[in-house]
Write a protein that holds these residues in place. Structure first.
Motif, PDB file in Angstrom:
ATOM      1  N   ILE A  37      44.710  41.260  25.051  1.00  0.00           N
ATOM      2  CA  ILE A  37      44.078  41.639  26.316  1.00  0.00           C
ATOM      3  C   ILE A  37      44.773  40.981  27.500  1.00  0.00           C
ATOM      4  O   ILE A  37      44.799  41.519  28.609  1.00  0.00           O
ATOM      5  CB  ILE A  37      42.571  41.276  26.296  1.00  0.00           C
ATOM      6  N   VAL A  38      45.373  39.812  27.265  1.00  0.00           N
ATOM      7  CA  VAL A  38      46.108  39.115  28.330  1.00  0.00           C
ATOM      8  C   VAL A  38      47.280  39.962  28.802  1.00  0.00           C
ATOM      9  O   VAL A  38      47.488  40.167  30.004  1.00  0.00           O
ATOM     10  CB  VAL A  38      46.603  37.739  27.845  1.00  0.00           C
ATOM     11  N   VAL A  39      48.060  40.475  27.856  1.00  0.00           N
ATOM     12  CA  VAL A  39      49.222  41.302  28.203  1.00  0.00           C
ATOM     13  C   VAL A  39      48.765  42.633  28.788  1.00  0.00           C
ATOM     14  O   VAL A  39      49.339  43.124  29.771  1.00  0.00           O
ATOM     15  CB  VAL A  39      50.110  41.521  26.964  1.00  0.00           C
ATOM     16  N   GLN A  40      47.723  43.209  28.215  1.00  0.00           N
ATOM     17  CA  GLN A  40      47.234  44.502  28.689  1.00  0.00           C
ATOM     18  C   GLN A  40      46.699  44.430  30.120  1.00  0.00           C
ATOM     19  O   GLN A  40      46.809  45.409  30.868  1.00  0.00           O
ATOM     20  CB  GLN A  40      46.124  45.004  27.760  1.00  0.00           C
ATOM     21  N   TYR A  41      46.152  43.297  30.498  1.00  0.00           N
ATOM     22  CA  TYR A  41      45.602  43.139  31.848  1.00  0.00           C
ATOM     23  C   TYR A  41      46.686  43.361  32.900  1.00  0.00           C
ATOM     24  O   TYR A  41      46.433  43.991  33.936  1.00  0.00           O
ATOM     25  CB  TYR A  41      44.999  41.739  31.980  1.00  0.00           C
ATOM     26  N   PHE A  42      47.880  42.853  32.635  1.00  0.00           N
ATOM     27  CA  PHE A  42      48.990  43.024  33.581  1.00  0.00           C
ATOM     28  C   PHE A  42      49.733  44.320  33.247  1.00  0.00           C
ATOM     29  O   PHE A  42      50.892  44.316  32.834  1.00  0.00           O
ATOM     30  CB  PHE A  42      49.929  41.813  33.511  1.00  0.00           C
ATOM     31  N   ASN A  43      49.044  45.436  33.434  1.00  0.00           N
ATOM     32  CA  ASN A  43      49.518  46.706  32.888  1.00  0.00           C
ATOM     33  C   ASN A  43      50.689  47.323  33.645  1.00  0.00           C
ATOM     34  O   ASN A  43      51.271  48.297  33.190  1.00  0.00           O
ATOM     35  CB  ASN A  43      48.359  47.709  32.786  1.00  0.00           C
ATOM     36  N   LYS A  44      51.033  46.787  34.799  1.00  0.00           N
ATOM     37  CA  LYS A  44      52.183  47.320  35.527  1.00  0.00           C
ATOM     38  C   LYS A  44      53.476  46.566  35.198  1.00  0.00           C
ATOM     39  O   LYS A  44      54.559  46.983  35.605  1.00  0.00           O
ATOM     40  CB  LYS A  44      51.922  47.268  37.037  1.00  0.00           C
ATOM     41  N   ALA A  45      53.337  45.452  34.481  1.00  0.00           N
ATOM     42  CA  ALA A  45      54.508  44.611  34.190  1.00  0.00           C
ATOM     43  C   ALA A  45      55.332  45.190  33.043  1.00  0.00           C
ATOM     44  O   ALA A  45      54.798  45.796  32.110  1.00  0.00           O
ATOM     45  CB  ALA A  45      54.052  43.199  33.843  1.00  0.00           C
ATOM     46  N   THR A  46      56.634  44.974  33.108  1.00  0.00           N
ATOM     47  CA  THR A  46      57.519  45.248  31.982  1.00  0.00           C
ATOM     48  C   THR A  46      57.388  44.096  30.988  1.00  0.00           C
ATOM     49  O   THR A  46      57.295  42.930  31.387  1.00  0.00           O
ATOM     50  CB  THR A  46      58.972  45.376  32.463  1.00  0.00           C
ATOM     51  N   VAL A  47      57.393  44.410  29.702  1.00  0.00           N
ATOM     52  CA  VAL A  47      57.232  43.394  28.660  1.00  0.00           C
ATOM     53  C   VAL A  47      58.535  43.264  27.879  1.00  0.00           C
ATOM     54  O   VAL A  47      59.054  44.254  27.340  1.00  0.00           O
ATOM     55  CB  VAL A  47      56.079  43.749  27.699  1.00  0.00           C
ATOM     56  N   LEU A  48      59.063  42.039  27.839  1.00  0.00           N
ATOM     57  CA  LEU A  48      60.287  41.727  27.094  1.00  0.00           C
ATOM     58  C   LEU A  48      59.921  40.841  25.915  1.00  0.00           C
ATOM     59  O   LEU A  48      59.395  39.746  26.099  1.00  0.00           O
ATOM     60  CB  LEU A  48      61.289  41.013  28.001  1.00  0.00           C
ATOM     61  N   GLY A  49      60.190  41.316  24.703  1.00  0.00           N
ATOM     62  CA  GLY A  49      59.927  40.529  23.504  1.00  0.00           C
ATOM     63  C   GLY A  49      61.201  39.909  22.971  1.00  0.00           C
ATOM     64  O   GLY A  49      62.253  40.561  22.926  1.00  0.00           O
ATOM     65  N   LEU A  50      61.118  38.642  22.563  1.00  0.00           N
ATOM     66  CA  LEU A  50      62.252  37.925  21.983  1.00  0.00           C
ATOM     67  C   LEU A  50      61.890  37.508  20.564  1.00  0.00           C
ATOM     68  O   LEU A  50      60.819  36.930  20.336  1.00  0.00           O
ATOM     69  CB  LEU A  50      62.585  36.670  22.790  1.00  0.00           C
ATOM     70  N   THR A  51      62.757  37.771  19.597  1.00  0.00           N
ATOM     71  CA  THR A  51      62.476  37.352  18.228  1.00  0.00           C
ATOM     72  C   THR A  51      63.761  37.308  17.411  1.00  0.00           C
ATOM     73  O   THR A  51      64.714  38.038  17.697  1.00  0.00           O
ATOM     74  CB  THR A  51      61.468  38.293  17.545  1.00  0.00           C
ATOM     75  N   ALA A  52      63.748  36.430  16.414  1.00  0.00           N
ATOM     76  CA  ALA A  52      64.813  36.448  15.412  1.00  0.00           C
ATOM     77  C   ALA A  52      64.418  37.292  14.216  1.00  0.00           C
ATOM     78  O   ALA A  52      65.269  37.714  13.430  1.00  0.00           O
ATOM     79  CB  ALA A  52      65.128  35.017  14.954  1.00  0.00           C
ATOM     80  N   THR A  53      63.101  37.550  14.104  1.00  0.00           N
ATOM     81  CA  THR A  53      62.579  38.191  12.902  1.00  0.00           C
ATOM     82  C   THR A  53      61.517  39.225  13.262  1.00  0.00           C
ATOM     83  O   THR A  53      60.322  38.928  13.249  1.00  0.00           O
ATOM     84  CB  THR A  53      61.956  37.124  11.969  1.00  0.00           C
ATOM     85  N   PRO A  54      61.914  40.429  13.642  1.00  0.00           N
ATOM     86  CA  PRO A  54      60.923  41.467  13.941  1.00  0.00           C
ATOM     87  C   PRO A  54      59.973  41.668  12.772  1.00  0.00           C
ATOM     88  O   PRO A  54      60.375  41.582  11.607  1.00  0.00           O
ATOM     89  CB  PRO A  54      61.773  42.719  14.178  1.00  0.00           C
ATOM     90  N   LYS A  55      58.719  41.934  13.094  1.00  0.00           N
ATOM     91  CA  LYS A  55      57.681  42.025  12.078  1.00  0.00           C
ATOM     92  C   LYS A  55      57.124  43.441  12.019  1.00  0.00           C
ATOM     93  O   LYS A  55      56.899  44.071  13.053  1.00  0.00           O
ATOM     94  CB  LYS A  55      56.563  41.032  12.402  1.00  0.00           C
ATOM     95  N   ILE A  56      56.905  43.910  10.794  1.00  0.00           N
ATOM     96  CA  ILE A  56      56.298  45.222  10.599  1.00  0.00           C
ATOM     97  C   ILE A  56      55.236  45.084   9.516  1.00  0.00           C
ATOM     98  O   ILE A  56      55.547  44.980   8.325  1.00  0.00           O
ATOM     99  CB  ILE A  56      57.337  46.283  10.159  1.00  0.00           C
ATOM    100  N   ASP A  57      53.975  45.028   9.912  1.00  0.00           N
ATOM    101  CA  ASP A  57      52.875  45.065   8.953  1.00  0.00           C
ATOM    102  C   ASP A  57      51.656  45.670   9.637  1.00  0.00           C
ATOM    103  O   ASP A  57      51.737  46.146  10.774  1.00  0.00           O
ATOM    104  CB  ASP A  57      52.584  43.682   8.356  1.00  0.00           C
ATOM    105  N   LYS A  58      50.528  45.646   8.964  1.00  0.00           N
ATOM    106  CA  LYS A  58      49.344  46.338   9.503  1.00  0.00           C
ATOM    107  C   LYS A  58      48.799  45.665  10.751  1.00  0.00           C
ATOM    108  O   LYS A  58      48.135  46.308  11.569  1.00  0.00           O
ATOM    109  CB  LYS A  58      48.253  46.424   8.442  1.00  0.00           C
ATOM    110  N   ASP A  59      49.076  44.362  10.930  1.00  0.00           N
ATOM    111  CA  ASP A  59      48.575  43.644  12.101  1.00  0.00           C
ATOM    112  C   ASP A  59      49.565  43.634  13.258  1.00  0.00           C
ATOM    113  O   ASP A  59      49.171  43.712  14.416  1.00  0.00           O
ATOM    114  CB  ASP A  59      48.229  42.194  11.716  1.00  0.00           C
ATOM    115  N   VAL A  60      50.841  43.522  12.936  1.00  0.00           N
ATOM    116  CA  VAL A  60      51.878  43.461  13.965  1.00  0.00           C
ATOM    117  C   VAL A  60      53.030  44.367  13.556  1.00  0.00           C
ATOM    118  O   VAL A  60      53.607  44.197  12.483  1.00  0.00           O
ATOM    119  CB  VAL A  60      52.406  42.015  14.150  1.00  0.00           C
ATOM    120  N   ASP A  61      53.365  45.315  14.416  1.00  0.00           N
ATOM    121  CA  ASP A  61      54.529  46.171  14.188  1.00  0.00           C
ATOM    122  C   ASP A  61      55.348  46.161  15.472  1.00  0.00           C
ATOM    123  O   ASP A  61      55.074  46.899  16.421  1.00  0.00           O
ATOM    124  CB  ASP A  61      54.086  47.596  13.830  1.00  0.00           C
ATOM    125  N   ASN A  62      56.355  45.292  15.488  1.00  0.00           N
ATOM    126  CA  ASN A  62      57.166  45.152  16.697  1.00  0.00           C
ATOM    127  C   ASN A  62      57.865  46.440  17.097  1.00  0.00           C
ATOM    128  O   ASN A  62      57.990  46.756  18.285  1.00  0.00           O
ATOM    129  CB  ASN A  62      58.217  44.052  16.509  1.00  0.00           C
TER     130      ASN A  62
END
Length: 459
Positions: free
Chosen positions: A225-250
């Protein structure tokens, strides 16, 4: 269409409406290959059918991505010259410059969610910092929210940003007061913004860019909800290990990475330490452990693998791998355990083996300073983490569960011991990543590290 800027070319493949733009990008790639044969620098290409746009950076090791628009005329030079003059003493590597260029180009082309995948130790923070600096310099953004998922990383990230950008921009750790509104860059955990709805201190359009460090971790579910609140912002994700499962799918959230730099490429380029791999089979049967889906239940796992004979085997193989019997020299190591109790018991097994090899009494307490548990149940664990990160640390072998698996920079670590089984590829790579950094000191160079992996039975 060719757009020229400082001896560089942006190639646009223009098509009729309804034409397959991925095929058009493939045509543009072929044209770019021909131009490059003649020495023409073609950093990236576009395809358009009059409504939709696709873009591909030919140096970014990623597929084409959909974007909202082509660059404005004044933005072209920004993307082709992406390094900011506002950063103090930051010398970007070749691939980091490409990553910065890709972030800036994607941002200016209207892409609202971007994922950067870079192996541990290759400078994700520096890349984000450089992109932020350039976008601030050019007035393309005014306010940035940089989110991490652990309190210890807030202080660490703040120090790095303030050292590089603090002369020109206001960098601030979130305090939850009105002074936060004046900062150019706010650094916080998502949890702190969530508790008490501190995120509502800001207007929903306050930030133009939100960075999610370790984007595979804590930013989803209730906290999103924190990220969703700032709905006009561009979101940049940084990771070494993208995740794909039922809870998080990058990939579902961001799309495919706009830039990728792998561990194998880092080793080939000489920026990451190569792996010396030892694999040992145990006779411990872990069949029947409660499975949480993404991994084993840690408490159940700890009961299964925390066996004296197994712990003694792990200690024995560590000392064998570093040839301690001959050299009497310890190598800095992290031992990943299944539970806090398992970590403590592994520490005791290492101390007993050390005392045996040194000819000391089994209950000699001198080694307790050398072999130390570092986990969340220890009140001063933050101090212990900082101590362990020091090249002159008295702690040579740290026993942990997952506290040291991400966000800890200890480049002189030479041995990683996998004493806990895991089903999670993401967690495994994170743990391995603690050893992949190159380390150079006056009398020592580390360009390889040892990975000792213990594999249990599964009927």
């Amino acid at each position: 269409t060719l757009i020229l800027e400082n001896n560089k070319v942006i190639l646009i493949e223009a098509k009729k409406k309804g034409v397959d733009l991925r095929a058009a990008i493939a045509e543009a790639r072929e044209s770019a290959k021909i131009l490059r044969k003649y020495g023409v620098n073609v950093p990236y290409i576009y395809a358009c059918d009059g409504q939709k746009w696709y873009m591909q950076n030919l140096d970014a090791n990623t597929v084409e991505i959909p974007v909202e628009r082509f660059l404005k005329h004044e933005e072209v030079s920004v993307t082709l010259n992406p390094v900011s003059s506002s950063i103090n003493a930051l010398d970007l590597r070749y691939y980091q410059k490409i990553a910065v260029q890709q972030i800036i180009t994607s941002f200016l082309s209207g892409k609202k969610r971007m994922l950067v995948e870079m192996a541990t130790g290759t400078g994700k923070t520096e890349v984000a910092m450089a992109a932020i600096a350039k976008l601030l310099d050019e007035g393309k953004i005014k306010k940035v929210l940089y989110l991490v998922d652990r309190d210890s990383l807030v202080a660490q990230t703040y120090q790095r940003f303030n050292a590089r950008l603090g002369d020109k921009y206001i960098v601030r750790k979130l305090n939850g007061d009105y002074d936060d509104l004046s900062a150019d860059i706010i650094i916080s955990t998502v949890q702190m913004l969530y508790v008490g709805e501190k995120f509502k201190l800001f207007n929903s359009d306050h930030f133009q860019l939100i960075v999610l460090d370790e984007a595979h971790r804590s930013y989803y579910g209730d906290w999103h909800i924190v990220v969703q609140y700032f709905n006009k912002a561009t979101v940049l994700g940084l990771t070494a290990t993208p995740k794909i499962d039922k809870d998080v799918d990058n990939f579902a959230y961001f799309g495919y990475p706009i830039f990728r730099y792998t561990y194998s490429r880092g080793v080939k380029d000489g920026y990451l330490a190569d792996t010396i791999y030892y694999k040992f089979l145990t006779n411990v049967d872990i069949y029947g452990i409660h499975d949480l889906g993404y991994d084993f239940d840690p408490n159940d796992l700890g009961k299964k693998v925390d066996i004296p004979m197994r712990n003694e085997l792990i200690a024995e193989k560590y000392f064998e791998a570093i040839n301690f019997k001959e050299t009497k020299e310890l190598k800095k190591a992290i031992v990943f355990a299944a539970s806090i109790k398992h970590a403590e018991n592994l520490g005791l097994a290492f101390i007993r083996k050390y005392n045996e090899l040194m000819g000391y009494s089994p209950d000699n307490a001198e080694a307790e300073e050398i072999f130390h548990s570092i986990h969340s149940a220890i009140p001063n664990h933050g101090e212990l983490v900082r101590e362990f990160q020091s090249p002159n640390s008295r702690i040579k072998v740290a026993f942990t569960v997952d506290l040291l698996s991400t966000g800890v920079d200890a480049p002189d670590v030479e041995v990683i011991v996998m004493a806990r089984p895991t089903k999670s590829r993401v967690l495994y790579l994170q743990m391995k990543g603690r050893g992949t950094r190159i380390y150079k000191a006056k009398n020592k160079v580390k360009d390889k590290f040892t990975l000792i992996d213990f594999v249990d039975s599964w009927r």
